[in-house]
Design a protein around this motif. Structure first.
Motif, mmCIF file in Angstrom:
data_model
loop_
_atom_site.group_PDB
_atom_site.id
_atom_site.type_symbol
_atom_site.label_atom_id
_atom_site.label_comp_id
_atom_site.label_asym_id
_atom_site.label_seq_id
_atom_site.Cartn_x
_atom_site.Cartn_y
_atom_site.Cartn_z
ATOM 1 N N LEU A 1 0.835 -1.203 0.000
ATOM 2 C CA LEU A 1 0.000 0.000 0.000
ATOM 3 C C LEU A 1 0.869 1.252 0.000
ATOM 4 N N HIS A 2 0.567 2.160 -0.924
ATOM 5 C CA HIS A 2 1.316 3.412 -1.035
ATOM 6 C C HIS A 2 0.364 4.580 -0.780
ATOM 7 N N SER A 3 0.824 5.543 -0.007
ATOM 8 C CA SER A 3 0.095 6.778 0.229
ATOM 9 C C SER A 3 0.900 7.918 -0.372
ATOM 10 N N VAL A 4 0.279 8.687 -1.279
ATOM 11 C CA VAL A 4 1.004 9.688 -2.061
ATOM 12 C C VAL A 4 0.465 11.072 -1.728
ATOM 13 N N VAL A 5 1.371 11.972 -1.340
ATOM 14 C CA VAL A 5 1.014 13.328 -0.938
ATOM 15 C C VAL A 5 1.594 14.311 -1.955
ATOM 16 N N HIS A 6 0.743 15.174 -2.502
ATOM 17 C CA HIS A 6 1.160 16.135 -3.523
ATOM 18 C C HIS A 6 1.237 17.523 -2.889
ATOM 19 N N LEU A 7 2.430 18.108 -2.910
ATOM 20 C CA LEU A 7 2.659 19.397 -2.255
ATOM 21 C C LEU A 7 2.970 20.490 -3.276
ATOM 22 N N LEU A 8 2.515 21.696 -2.956
ATOM 23 C CA LEU A 8 2.750 22.870 -3.797
ATOM 24 C C LEU A 8 3.282 24.007 -2.943
ATOM 25 N N SER A 9 4.371 24.608 -3.406
ATOM 26 C CA SER A 9 4.891 25.816 -2.778
ATOM 27 C C SER A 9 4.394 27.023 -3.561
ATOM 28 N N ILE A 10 3.488 27.756 -2.946
ATOM 29 C CA ILE A 10 3.005 28.979 -3.584
ATOM 30 C C ILE A 10 4.099 30.037 -3.561
ATOM 31 N N THR A 11 4.888 30.043 -2.503
ATOM 32 C CA THR A 11 5.959 31.025 -2.362
ATOM 33 C C THR A 11 6.996 30.889 -3.474
#
Length: 256
Positions: free
Chosen positions: A155-165
């Motif tokens: 099982l894989h849990s994938v987190v997508h992050l964005l830097s607005i800065t």
């Protein structure tokens, strides 16, 4: 400016992929055959003859380059360097060092993924959010993936992050085994994950420890199983709240 020949650059970029030649792919062990779970007749798609091979788990070599796909040192190297620096400072205060928290780094198709050991996921996520040189303020989504052949990490849990800065994107990926499907919740770091983690739990069965209300969000509360897992039946299961039944794929009406 780089003095490398374009062909050398292309070869280095290709080396980051699990297998970039047909010969290499043929040497990989067969993980499964076919698709959609069809084992008998009724496969009008042709996917029944598909052969899926198990690609090796690889780490991309330095330099990582950037989203533009260059083989030179670039944006992805800066992110990795800043994360290593920030975790190094945290390690002095008892937190995990970069080598302890990050299993491997993969750059593929212009995207950067840090594979994070689950026990250090919260620490890495807080660092990604709070460090001024990283500042990934927004989690744009969290999803699950099921790889039945990935023994010990199905099982894989994938987190997508964005830097607005800094206008950058990065992915954190964490794994857990079927036998112990627990991953720390990130709701305390990124509150919008409240809904995403519930959905992933509902469809894949990943238990997010520390979630404030980990209940089903799509399926009925008494539904048995997790429908987006690869080992979940595609048909022939009773639809509990309607009393109907979906026939297996090889028994459905053919429109060809």
């Amino acid at each position: 400016m780089s003095s490398q020949h374009p062909e050398q650059k292309a070869e280095q970029a290709a080396d980051r992929l699990p297998a970039h030649t047909e010969e290499e792919r043929r040497e990989q062990p067969v993980a499964r055959t076919g698709m959609f779970g069809v084992k008998t007749t009724g496969d009008t798609s042709g996917y029944g003859g598909l052969v899926i091979r198990q690609a090796p788990k690889v780490s991309s070599p330095r330099p990582y380059g950037g989203p533009e796909g260059t083989a030179d040192r670039g944006e992805f190297d800066e992110i990795a360097d800043e994360l290593e620096r920030a975790l190094g400072g945290a390690a002095a205060a008892g937190g995990p060092a970069f080598g302890d928290a990050i299993e491997r780094v993969v750059v593929d198709r212009g995207e950067l993924t840090f594979y994070v050991r689950r026990e250090h996921l919260q620490a890495v996520a807080k660092t990604m959010r709070d460090d001024p040189e990283l500042r990934f303020e927004l989690c744009s989504g969290l999803s699950g993936v099921h790889y039945p052949q990935d023994t010990g990490a199905e099982l894989h849990s994938v987190v997508h992050l964005l830097s607005i800065t800094h206008n950058r994107r990065v992915r954190l990926e964490t794994t857990c085994p079927d036998a112990d499907p627990h991953i720390p919740s990130l709701v305390s770091v990124y509150p919008t994950n409240d809904w995403h983690e519930r959905e992933t739990y509902d469809f894949f069965g990943i238990i997010y420890d520390g979630h404030p209300a980990l209940t089903r969000i799509e399926m009925p509360d008494d539904w048995v199983g997790h429908p987006q897992r690869k080992d979940y039946p595609l048909g022939g299961i009773p639809v509990e709240y309607r009393g109907a039944e979906i026939p297996p794929p090889d028994e459905r009406r053919s429109y060809v």
